[in-house]
Design a protein around this motif. Structure first.
Motif, PDB file in Angstrom:
ATOM      1  N   ILE A 210       7.331  -0.342  -5.034  1.00  0.00           N
ATOM      2  CA  ILE A 210       8.424  -1.261  -4.715  1.00  0.00           C
ATOM      3  C   ILE A 210       7.899  -2.659  -4.425  1.00  0.00           C
ATOM      4  CG2 ILE A 210      10.180  -1.748  -2.936  1.00  0.00           C
ATOM      5  CD1 ILE A 210      10.756   1.277  -2.929  1.00  0.00           C
ATOM      6  N   GLU A 211       6.732  -2.745  -3.761  1.00  0.00           N
ATOM      7  CA  GLU A 211       6.162  -4.056  -3.456  1.00  0.00           C
ATOM      8  C   GLU A 211       5.866  -4.851  -4.721  1.00  0.00           C
ATOM      9  OE1 GLU A 211       5.560  -5.625  -0.665  1.00  0.00           O
ATOM     10  OE2 GLU A 211       6.053  -4.087   0.794  1.00  0.00           O
TER      11      GLU A 211
ATOM     12  N   LYS B 236      13.916  -1.934  -3.847  1.00  0.00           N
ATOM     13  CA  LYS B 236      14.142  -2.112  -2.411  1.00  0.00           C
ATOM     14  C   LYS B 236      13.857  -0.825  -1.632  1.00  0.00           C
ATOM     15  CE  LYS B 236      15.876  -6.367  -2.576  1.00  0.00           C
ATOM     16  NZ  LYS B 236      15.424  -6.711  -3.922  1.00  0.00           N
TER      17      LYS B 236
ATOM     18  N   SER C  76       7.025  -9.846   2.160  1.00  0.00           N
ATOM     19  CA  SER C  76       7.645  -8.553   1.873  1.00  0.00           C
ATOM     20  C   SER C  76       9.029  -8.414   2.480  1.00  0.00           C
ATOM     21  CB  SER C  76       6.745  -7.422   2.413  1.00  0.00           C
ATOM     22  OG  SER C  76       5.465  -7.488   1.841  1.00  0.00           O
TER      23      SER C  76
ATOM     24  N   LYS D 169      12.125  -7.152   0.610  1.00  0.00           N
ATOM     25  CA  LYS D 169      12.087  -5.804   0.033  1.00  0.00           C
ATOM     26  C   LYS D 169      12.836  -4.785   0.888  1.00  0.00           C
ATOM     27  CE  LYS D 169       9.438  -6.669  -3.505  1.00  0.00           C
ATOM     28  NZ  LYS D 169       9.913  -6.467  -4.888  1.00  0.00           N
TER      29      LYS D 169
END
Length: 486
Positions: free
Chosen positions: A297-298, A303, A355, A358
């Motif tokens: 996801i990063e 998300k 981040s 996210k």
């Protein structure tokens, strides 16, 4: 009860007439006929009665207790005195229908368990309309049952049918993928059916069904002209979401599963949930599974959705030095407590500004409250579900609901309309069921807490062997940030 648990039984009692017609009675005969199988049972009582009344001057009464019968079967029962009179024998006759395995009194009987009485498949499905030129795929996810090793999954509509068989092979959840060409599809509406093969009902077991309507699916494909979408904002790109939550209660777990289904079926979102990925979890382990998803996801536009609840707040406080928390559902789950390692891995990344976007923080305001949000997450928006679900979904899409001169909407996602589809209705019912339970049991969370039992401690020890939980002494945002940087 027998050695396996509760069983269905019939208890009979009858009284001998004292009208003087019979001088001596030698016994009684009771006949059972199972109309479902034509099997019969005959029981004879042998006695010698020459007096019309018993010693306390009342009628003679006899009983036959504990005749084991099958759930949902019908029986014809007759009782005859012996010796039979020369003329037409006088019998007591009755018809008895035994409650089926849907009756809560018998659901946990072995014979009912072997018919799937407690099986809840939690059927979910996701559709990929961008599989390839002229193709689409449907992934069907469901939970396996204890007493069924094999399943047949079918998708069919008028003039169209496709089936696949799958074996359990010690897995708790199963996934079956169907891939089709648009030319194979005669119409948008399809029916998904799962046929289990339980050890008792075999080929004649209950088959759960679910409707699929591809024309209402909110994901665009290259063939969108052929498949109409609802009016309003058009979703151009499919997103993926990892859901983080606490197993506070069986009814709350059901809410999470229904939300997953709603995100998948109505919103076209690919959802990662530990409950639906037990096979990979078993191979990787909880920490590696969480970290792998976090890294994916990063490096993408996807998300992480954190659903806050009483359990999330309590486990966060335990990480900050309070008493450790053992929840009943964590002890029952083969994965154990997934929330604590998730917080340990993700809070440091959440604090970093790079981040920050996210992570999405939300809670169901009918069964939780804003007080259940741990302090590190107070620096971001907290979405109330389902009141602010549309705003949350725009966040998943990285799209603004309010643009200059425009207010975007996605049809069917508002608080007033989300339950008008099947998956939304199931989600609303799950929320209302837990809300009603909380009103009846105001101490519900305390009732779910366990002392450090063998099962719970083993789960926690397994997690401690793979991760050192970060400890925060003062959970306000500034000090948390300082501690993490250190």
């Amino acid at each position: 009860m027998d050695e396996h648990g509760p069983v269905s039984v019939v208890n009979l009692s009858w009284t001998i007439k004292s009208d003087g017609n019979v001088k001596v009675l030698r016994g009684s005969q009771i006949d059972f006929l199972d109309e479902s199988t034509d099997q019969s049972l005959c029981v004879q009582f042998v006695f010698n009665l020459s007096k019309q009344q018993n010693p306390d001057l009342s009628k003679w009464t006899f009983s036959l207790d504990g005749v084991v019968v099958e759930p949902h079967h019908s029986y014809r029962v007759s009782i005859l005195n012996l010796p039979e009179p020369d003329d037409e024998p006088e019998r007591l006759r009755m018809n008895i229908t035994i409650p089926g395995c849907d009756d809560t009194r018998i659901q946990e009987a072995q014979m009912c368990l072997e018919n799937g009485s407690l099986w809840d498949p939690h059927i979910n499905h996701s559709v990929d309309l961008n599989k390839g030129l002229g193709k689409f795929s449907i992934d069907v996810l469901f939970e396996a049952a204890q007493h069924s090793e094999r399943y047949q999954v079918s998708i069919h509509s008028k003039g169209f049918n496709s089936s696949k068989s799958v074996s359990k092979e010690n897995k708790t959840s199963l996934t079956v993928t169907f891939e089709f060409g648009w030319g194979q599809l005669p119409q948008c509406k399809m029916e998904l059916l799962i046929q289990p093969f339980f050890v008792r009902c075999k080929n004649d077991c209950w088959r759960p069904k679910k409707d699929i309507d591809l024309c209402k699916y909110p994901v665009n494909s290259s063939l969108s002209a052929a498949k109409q979408q609802p009016e309003g904002f058009q979703v151009r790109e499919r997103r993926r979401v990892l859901v983080i939550y606490s197993l506070d209660h069986p009814l709350y777990k059901n809410i999470v599963l229904k939300l997953t289904a709603f995100l998948s079926t109505k919103c076209g979102t690919e959802v990662f949930l530990d409950l639906l990925d037990s096979t990979r979890l078993g191979v990787l382990g909880s920490i590696q599974w969480l970290d792998w998803h976090r890294e994916q996801i990063e490096s993408s536009k996807d998300k992480i959705l954190i659903l806050c609840s009483r359990g999330v707040k309590a486990k966060w406080k335990a990480m900050c030095g309070d008493k450790r928390v053992f929840l009943r559902e964590d002890a029952r789950s083969p994965m154990g407590d997934m929330l604590s390692p998730a917080l340990s891995l993700m809070v440091p990344h959440f604090i970093r500004s790079a981040s920050f976007e996210k992570y999405i923080v939300a809670y169901f305001d009918d069964v939780c409250s804003e007080d259940d949000v741990p302090s590190p997450f107070n620096i971001t928006l907290r979405y109330k579900l389902m009141k602010q679900f549309e705003e949350l979904f725009f966040r998943i899409l990285d799209t603004e609901k309010h643009e200059p001169g425009i207010v975007n909407h996605i049809d069917g996602l508002s608080e007033e309309k989300y339950h008008q589809c099947a998956s939304g209705r199931a989600l609303r019912d799950a929320i209302e069921a837990f809300h009603a339970y909380q009103l009846e049991h105001p101490q519900w969370f305390e009732e779910e807490l366990l002392e450090s039992s063998k099962t719970s401690s083993e789960i926690c020890d397994d997690e401690k062997s793979t991760i050192n939980l970060i400890t925060y002494r003062e959970p306000d945002s500034a000090q948390v940030t300082s501690h993490l940087n250190t």
